[in-house]
Enzyme design. Structure first.
Site, mmCIF file in Angstrom:
data_model
loop_
_atom_site.group_PDB
_atom_site.id
_atom_site.type_symbol
_atom_site.label_atom_id
_atom_site.label_comp_id
_atom_site.label_asym_id
_atom_site.label_seq_id
_atom_site.Cartn_x
_atom_site.Cartn_y
_atom_site.Cartn_z
ATOM 1 N N ALA A 35 11.577 58.907 29.532
ATOM 2 C CA ALA A 35 11.796 59.105 28.086
ATOM 3 C C ALA A 35 10.518 59.470 27.346
ATOM 4 O O ALA A 35 10.565 59.802 26.165
ATOM 5 C CB ALA A 35 12.385 57.829 27.478
ATOM 6 N N ARG A 48 27.993 34.312 24.016
ATOM 7 C CA ARG A 48 27.646 33.428 25.149
ATOM 8 C C ARG A 48 26.457 34.014 25.890
ATOM 9 O O ARG A 48 26.356 35.237 26.034
ATOM 10 C CB ARG A 48 28.813 33.364 26.139
ATOM 11 C CG ARG A 48 29.848 32.321 25.820
ATOM 12 C CD ARG A 48 30.948 32.325 26.858
ATOM 13 N NE ARG A 48 31.726 33.577 26.826
ATOM 14 C CZ ARG A 48 32.729 33.809 25.996
ATOM 15 N NH1 ARG A 48 33.098 32.890 25.124
ATOM 16 N NH2 ARG A 48 33.374 34.948 26.022
ATOM 17 N N GLY A 134 32.952 54.938 34.306
ATOM 18 C CA GLY A 134 31.798 54.092 34.619
ATOM 19 C C GLY A 134 30.500 54.868 34.760
ATOM 20 O O GLY A 134 30.025 55.473 33.807
ATOM 21 N N ILE A 136 29.749 57.572 36.469
ATOM 22 C CA ILE A 136 29.763 59.014 36.774
ATOM 23 C C ILE A 136 29.398 59.792 35.511
ATOM 24 O O ILE A 136 30.033 59.617 34.479
ATOM 25 C CB ILE A 136 31.168 59.472 37.241
ATOM 26 C CG1 ILE A 136 31.680 58.588 38.377
ATOM 27 C CG2 ILE A 136 31.141 60.939 37.637
ATOM 28 C CD1 ILE A 136 33.141 58.850 38.740
ATOM 29 N N GLY A 187 35.225 41.793 37.853
ATOM 30 C CA GLY A 187 34.780 42.324 36.559
ATOM 31 C C GLY A 187 35.195 43.768 36.319
ATOM 32 O O GLY A 187 34.661 44.445 35.449
ATOM 33 N N LYS A 205 40.617 57.261 28.317
ATOM 34 C CA LYS A 205 39.566 58.088 28.933
ATOM 35 C C LYS A 205 39.985 59.556 28.986
ATOM 36 O O LYS A 205 39.175 60.450 28.736
ATOM 37 C CB LYS A 205 39.265 57.557 30.332
ATOM 38 C CG LYS A 205 38.648 56.150 30.307
ATOM 39 C CD LYS A 205 38.680 55.508 31.677
ATOM 40 C CE LYS A 205 38.060 54.120 31.679
ATOM 41 N NZ LYS A 205 38.347 53.365 32.910
ATOM 42 N N GLY A 302 32.353 48.200 36.806
ATOM 43 C CA GLY A 302 31.363 47.272 37.368
ATOM 44 C C GLY A 302 30.099 47.250 36.527
ATOM 45 O O GLY A 302 29.816 48.189 35.772
HETATM 46 N N1 HSE Z 1 39.059 48.495 33.463
HETATM 47 C C1 HSE Z 1 38.349 49.713 33.652
HETATM 48 C C2 HSE Z 1 38.663 50.249 35.037
HETATM 49 C C3 HSE Z 1 36.864 49.460 33.524
HETATM 50 O O1 HSE Z 1 39.186 49.496 35.855
HETATM 51 O O2 HSE Z 1 38.427 51.412 35.295
HETATM 52 C C4 HSE Z 1 36.071 50.705 33.386
HETATM 53 O O3 HSE Z 1 36.407 51.442 32.269
#
Ligand code: HSE
Length: 440
Positions: A35, A48, A134, A136, A187, A205, A302
Site C-alpha cells: 500500500a 464480544r 469469500g 475469490i 463458521g 451474491k 471462512g
Molecule cells: N454463508 C455463506 C456461505 C458465507 O456459506 O457461502 C459466505 O458468504
C-alpha cells in the site's frame, strides 16, 4: 516513499472480523509495502471479545457507532452482518466522511443503491469484494479485469454452505441436518442457515455480480430463488447415471428480451469444471465476448479466506484515498446508476429458457408414456431422453425425462397437465438443466 498510515475501525469481531484483525496484524509489513503506507487498526467495535484475536493495545468499544463517528478512523470495516443495524452503521460512517469496506452481501444487495448514492455524494469509497464468494477476487475481476467485454452469462456456485452440504450428502450418504450442523460449527453458515439452504444468500451474491457484469441497478427483489432442501438422493443418483451432477447455481444471462437472474438446483454435465467444485469451495464461470470463458475458484467462506478479500479492499482504499473521487473505479463498474443499461429488464421466471429434468411416478399401464409425451409435445417441448425404471413403489414406476430447452412458462403448463393425469401420482419433480456450453 511511505505515506501516513490508513486508520481502520473494525466493527464486528466474529468469524470474519477476527480473521481480518489477525491477517491485518500478521501480514502488516507486506501489506504496508504493497500500500506504500501502513494500514493500522485504530479501533475495534464488538459486542464480544474474540479469544483468537490479540487486541491488547487496540482501543475496543462495545458501541460500533462510536467507531463510525471516531474522527481518527479513516475506513470503517463493517463485519456485523444483517440488514438494519449494518445499514445505519454504514450510513453513519458515510455521513462522517469515512470510507467503508464490508463483507455484507445482504446489505449491498438490498440497500446498495441507496448506500452508493450516499457515498457518491460524500465522495467516499464503498468496497465489498468479500461480499461475494469469500476470498475469490471475482468482483475485481468482473469490474476491472473484464472491463473490455460485453458479458454474455455468468454461472456460479456462490454459497459454500450449500455446496458443502450437497458434497457431503452425496459422498458420505450423510443426513442434511448433520452436515448443516458441521458447516455451522466451521463458521461457514449464515446466522440464519435458511439463507444458505433456501438460496437467499446466493441470490444476494448473484444480484451483486449481475449488476457489475451487466451494468444494471441492484434488483434483489427480482431474483428467482429456489433452495436445495427438496433435492433428493434419488435425483442425485439419476443425474449421475445420466452424466450430470446437481449443483446449486446462481445464473444470470443476457438475452434479447432482458436479463435472467435465478438461483436454483441445476443439473450440469459432469465434465464441466464447475462440476468438480466441492465442499465449501465456490467458483464462478463468466463468459465475455472478447475473452471467452473464464473461471474464478477458491474458498467461498471462512475466517481468513474472507479476510483476504476484506484486506484487499483495504489496500485499494489505501491506494485510492488521495485520488479525486471522480477518477476512482465506480462502485458497480459502470459510472452512475442513472447510466445503467435500462434496456436490460430482469425477466420474470416464466420467460427464462432452459432445459429440464423431470421425474414422475406413473401407474404401470399401456399408454401412459404416450400421454406424457403428448402433453409435452402440445406445449412444443422436445424430449431428449426418457427412461422408465423398474416399479419400486407398488404399481408405480418412476419415469425420468430430459427435455430440450424451452420457456419456463410452457414447462409450467405441461407440469400442471401432467399432475392432473390420473396415471401420475404426486407432484412432478423438476430440476433445470444447463449445458454451460462455452459457445452459448
Ligand atoms: N454463508 C455463506 C456461505 C458465507 O456459506 O457461502 C459466505 O458468504
Amino acid at each position: 516513499m511511505t505515506l501516513k498510515p490508513v486508520r481502520v475501525g473494525i466493527c464486528g469481531l466474529g468469524t470474519v472480523g477476527g480473521g481480518t484483525f489477525n491477517v491485518l496484524t500478521r501480514n502488516a509489513d507486506d501489506i504496508a509495502r504493497r500500500a506504500s503506507r501502513p494500514i493500522i487498526v485504530e479501533q475495534v467495535g464488538t459486542r464480544r471479545d474474540n479469544p483468537q484475536c490479540e487486541t491488547a493495545g487496540v482501543k475496543v468499544t462495545r458501541d460500533v457507532f462510536e467507531v463510525a463517528r471516531n474522527p481518527d478512523v479513516d475506513v470503517l470495516v463493517e463485519l456485523i452482518g444483517g440488514y438494519d443495524v449494518a445499514r445505519e452503521l454504514v450510513m453513519t460512517a458515510i455521513e462522517n466522511g469515512k470510507h467503508v469496506v464490508t463483507a455484507n452481501k445482504a446489505l449491498i444487495a438490498v440497500h446498495g443503491n441507496e448506500i452508493f448514492q450516499a457515498a457518491h455524494e460524500k465522495g467516499v469509497i464503498v468496497a465489498f469484494e468479500a461480499a461475494v464468494a469469500g476470498g475469490i477476487p471475482v468482483i475485481k475481476s468482473l469490474r476491472e479485469g473484464l472491463g473490455a467485454n460485453r458479458i454474455q452469462w455468468l454461472a456460479g456456485i456462490i454459497n459454500g454452505t450449500g455446496n458443502y452440504i450437497l458434497t457431503h450428502m452425496r459422498d458420505e450418504g450423510r443426513a442434511f441436518d448433520d452436515v448443516l450442523a458441521e458447516a455451522q460449527a466451521l463458521g461457514y453458515a449464515e446466522a440464519d442457515p435458511t439463507f444458505d439452504v433456501e438460496g437467499i444468500d446466493a441470490a444476494h451474491k448473484l444480484t451483486i455480480l449481475a449488476s457489475i457484469a451487466f451494468g444494471v441497478p441492484l434488483q434483489f427483489d427480482r431474483a428467482y430463488t429456489e433452495g436445495i432442501s427438496r433435492v433428493t438422493a434419488e435425483d442425485v443418483e439419476q443425474a449421475d447415471q445420466l452424466g450430470y451432477i446437481i449443483k446449486h447455481l446462481g445464473i444470470s444471462k443476457r438475452t434479447e428480451k432482458g436479463l435472467e437472474l435465478r438461483v436454483h438446483p441445476t443439473l450440469i454435465p459432469k465434465e464441466r469444471l464447475l462440476a468438480s467444485v466441492h465442499g465449501v469451495k465456490n467458483a464462478i464461470a463468466v463468459m465475455g465476448d472478447a475473452v471467452g470463458p473464464t473461471l474464478y475458484y477458491g474458498a467461498g467462506a471462512g475466517a481468513e479466506p474472507t479476510a483476504s478479500a476484506v484486506v484487499a479492499d483495504l489496500l485499494d482504499v489505501a491506494r485510492d484515498i488521495t485520488t479525486e473521487h471522480h477518477y476512482r473505479v465506480p462502485y458497480l463498474a459502470f459510472s452512475g446508476i442513472d447510466e445503467a443499461d435500462g434496456s436490460l429488464p430482469i425477466l420474470p421466471m416464466e420467460d427464462i429458457v432452459t432445459a429440464y429434468y423431470l421425474r414422475l411416478l406413473a401407474v404401470d399401464r399401456p399408454g401412459v408414456l404416450a400421454r406424457v409425451a403428448t402433453i409435452l409435445s402440445e406445449q412444443g417441448i422436445s424430449i431428449e431422453a426418457i427412461i422408465q425404471k423398474e416399479a419400486t413403489e407398488g404399481e408405480l414406476v418412476p419415469i425420468i425425462l430430459m427435455t430440450h430447452r424451452t420457456r419456463e412458462q410452457y414447462m409450467n403448463q405441461a407440469i400442471r397437465q401432467l399432475e392432473s393425469l390420473a396415471d401420475i401420482a404426486g407432484p412432478v419433480t423438476r430440476i433445470r438443466v444447463e449445458s454451460l456450453d462455452e459457445q452459448e
